[in-house]
Design a protein around this motif. Structure first.
Motif, short mmCIF file in Angstrom:
data_model
loop_
_atom_site.label_atom_id
_atom_site.label_comp_id
_atom_site.label_asym_id
_atom_site.label_seq_id
_atom_site.Cartn_x
_atom_site.Cartn_y
_atom_site.Cartn_z
N THR A 62 0.82 -1.23 0.00
CA THR A 62 0.00 0.00 0.00
C THR A 62 0.84 1.27 0.00
N TRP A 63 2.14 1.19 -0.36
CA TRP A 63 2.98 2.38 -0.49
C TRP A 63 3.24 2.61 -1.97
N PRO A 64 2.42 3.41 -2.61
CA PRO A 64 2.43 3.45 -4.07
C PRO A 64 3.60 4.24 -4.65
N ALA A 65 4.06 3.79 -5.79
CA ALA A 65 4.99 4.54 -6.62
C ALA A 65 4.25 4.91 -7.90
N THR A 66 4.56 6.07 -8.45
CA THR A 66 3.89 6.51 -9.68
C THR A 66 4.78 6.23 -10.88
N TYR A 67 4.14 5.92 -12.01
CA TYR A 67 4.87 5.68 -13.25
C TYR A 67 3.93 5.94 -14.42
N SER A 68 4.40 6.73 -15.40
CA SER A 68 3.55 7.15 -16.51
C SER A 68 3.63 6.21 -17.71
N GLY A 69 4.60 5.30 -17.73
CA GLY A 69 4.78 4.42 -18.89
C GLY A 69 4.04 3.10 -18.74
N ALA A 70 4.42 2.14 -19.59
CA ALA A 70 3.79 0.82 -19.58
C ALA A 70 4.34 -0.02 -18.43
N ILE A 71 3.45 -0.71 -17.73
CA ILE A 71 3.82 -1.64 -16.66
C ILE A 71 3.23 -3.00 -17.02
N THR A 72 4.11 -3.94 -17.36
CA THR A 72 3.64 -5.23 -17.85
C THR A 72 4.28 -6.35 -17.06
N PRO A 73 3.50 -7.37 -16.65
CA PRO A 73 4.09 -8.51 -15.96
C PRO A 73 4.96 -9.32 -16.91
N ASN A 74 6.07 -9.83 -16.41
CA ASN A 74 6.90 -10.69 -17.23
C ASN A 74 6.82 -12.12 -16.69
N SER A 75 7.60 -13.00 -17.22
CA SER A 75 7.52 -14.41 -16.84
C SER A 75 8.33 -14.74 -15.59
N ASN A 76 9.00 -13.73 -15.00
CA ASN A 76 9.83 -13.98 -13.83
C ASN A 76 9.05 -13.83 -12.54
N LEU A 77 9.47 -14.56 -11.54
CA LEU A 77 8.87 -14.46 -10.21
C LEU A 77 9.93 -13.99 -9.22
N SER A 78 9.47 -13.28 -8.20
CA SER A 78 10.39 -12.74 -7.23
C SER A 78 11.06 -13.85 -6.45
N GLY A 79 12.35 -13.66 -6.17
CA GLY A 79 13.06 -14.60 -5.32
C GLY A 79 12.89 -14.30 -3.85
N TYR A 80 12.19 -13.21 -3.56
CA TYR A 80 11.98 -12.80 -2.17
C TYR A 80 10.49 -12.85 -1.84
N ASP A 81 10.16 -13.24 -0.65
CA ASP A 81 8.76 -13.35 -0.23
C ASP A 81 8.24 -11.98 0.19
N TYR A 82 7.83 -11.18 -0.81
CA TYR A 82 7.26 -9.87 -0.52
C TYR A 82 5.91 -9.99 0.17
N GLY A 83 5.27 -11.16 0.08
CA GLY A 83 3.92 -11.31 0.60
C GLY A 83 3.82 -11.63 2.06
N ARG A 84 4.94 -11.69 2.76
CA ARG A 84 4.87 -12.00 4.19
C ARG A 84 3.99 -10.98 4.93
N PRO A 85 3.29 -11.36 5.97
CA PRO A 85 3.26 -12.70 6.58
C PRO A 85 2.23 -13.64 5.97
N GLY A 86 1.67 -13.27 4.82
CA GLY A 86 0.67 -14.14 4.22
C GLY A 86 1.20 -15.41 3.61
N GLY A 87 2.52 -15.50 3.45
CA GLY A 87 3.11 -16.74 2.97
C GLY A 87 3.22 -16.84 1.46
#
Length: 273
Positions: A62-87
């Motif tokens: 919930t700490w937003p960053a702004t960006y005016s260009g294209a934001i597209t998901p790629n095929s890579n997954l994070s090596g870090y668990d950003y979703g903690r503590p949800g697992g």
């Protein structure tokens, strides 16, 4: 001795007014050279747009960053668990292309809570596109100062190094934390290119990659609210050297010799009178 070698066999006839005019011209020339040399000192160069490879979602935690260009998901997954503590151990990564926003909007330490999160485990890279070809002296990463434990722990000062690339060359650098204190280190970080193989090269595109952190045992995170590039914009011309060229010293020595020679002639004329 230098005066005799330069002027001992010369019969110079200059009035005081001519001498003063010549000295003014010489001083103006030297002043111009000095201004050119000062222009080679670090000045902020404008970052028009930037791209991010393997970045996380811009509204993470919930700490937003702004960006005016294209934001597209790629095929890579994070090596870090950003979703903690949800697992959630494998959040998708995104590519940011062709835009601008949080990292170049001019807001540095006062930009909390708007910033980008990065992890040294995600093999992220940031590419900066400058407004004009420039020689690069330093690159500064800024973090917002905060009173939260997370903010204090993961400022840009948590960086310990990265690879800087442009002009077909790359150099791996350690970074220098500086600025206000965020937890165990300073909030900001600096990459100094002076004295490296990239020093003096002209570019309008800089890629920063292979990030490492100083405290991986805590978490490999760092966040950034602004990036500034310091150097000399020169329109693609060779860099103005920080140390004067030999001909500059020759001009200065010649001017001093003329001044000494004319002072000696005036003193001799006074004794003869």
């Amino acid at each position: 001795m230098v005066f005799n070698l330069l002027f001992g066999n010369m019969d110079v006839h200059l009035t005081d007014k001519k001498f003063q005019n010549n000295m003014k011209k010489m001083l103006l020339s030297l002043t111009g050279i000095g201004l050119l040399m000062l222009s080679a000192l670090a000045n902020a160069q404008s970052v028009l747009t930037y791209d991010i490879k393997n970045g996380v979602t811009p509204n993470l935690m919930t700490w937003p960053a702004t960006y005016s260009g294209a934001i597209t998901p790629n095929s890579n997954l994070s090596g870090y668990d950003y979703g903690r503590p949800g697992g959630l151990s494998a959040l998708p990564l995104f590519d940011y292309t062709g835009g601008s926003g949080t990292l170049n909007d001019g807001a540095k330490l006062d930009k909390y809570p708007y910033h980008f999160f990065f992890s040294s485990m995600d093999q992220s890279s940031i590419t900066l596109h400058l407004s004009s070809p420039s020689t690069i002296h330093t690159i500064d990463f800024f973090s917002p100062t905060t009173e939260t434990a997370l903010g204090n722990a993961y400022g840009s000062g948590n960086l310990s190094g990265a690879t800087i690339s442009f002009g077909g060359q790359s150099v791996s650098l350690s970074s220098d934390p500086w600025g206000p204190t965020c937890y165990l280190t300073s909030c900001n970080d600096r990459f100094n290119l002076l004295g490296t193989s990239l020093d003096g090269m002209v570019t309008d595109t800089i890629t920063i990659s292979n990030f490492s952190v100083s405290r991986p045992e805590l978490d490999p995170l760092f966040f950034v609210s602004e990036i500034t590039v310091n150097g000399a914009a020169n329109g693609g011309l060779p860099s103005i050297p920080a140390v004067p060229e030999p001909q500059t010293y020759a001009m200065l020595l010649g001017g001093l010799a003329v001044a000494g020679f004319m002072a000696r002639r005036r003193k001799q004329a006074t004794r003869e009178a």
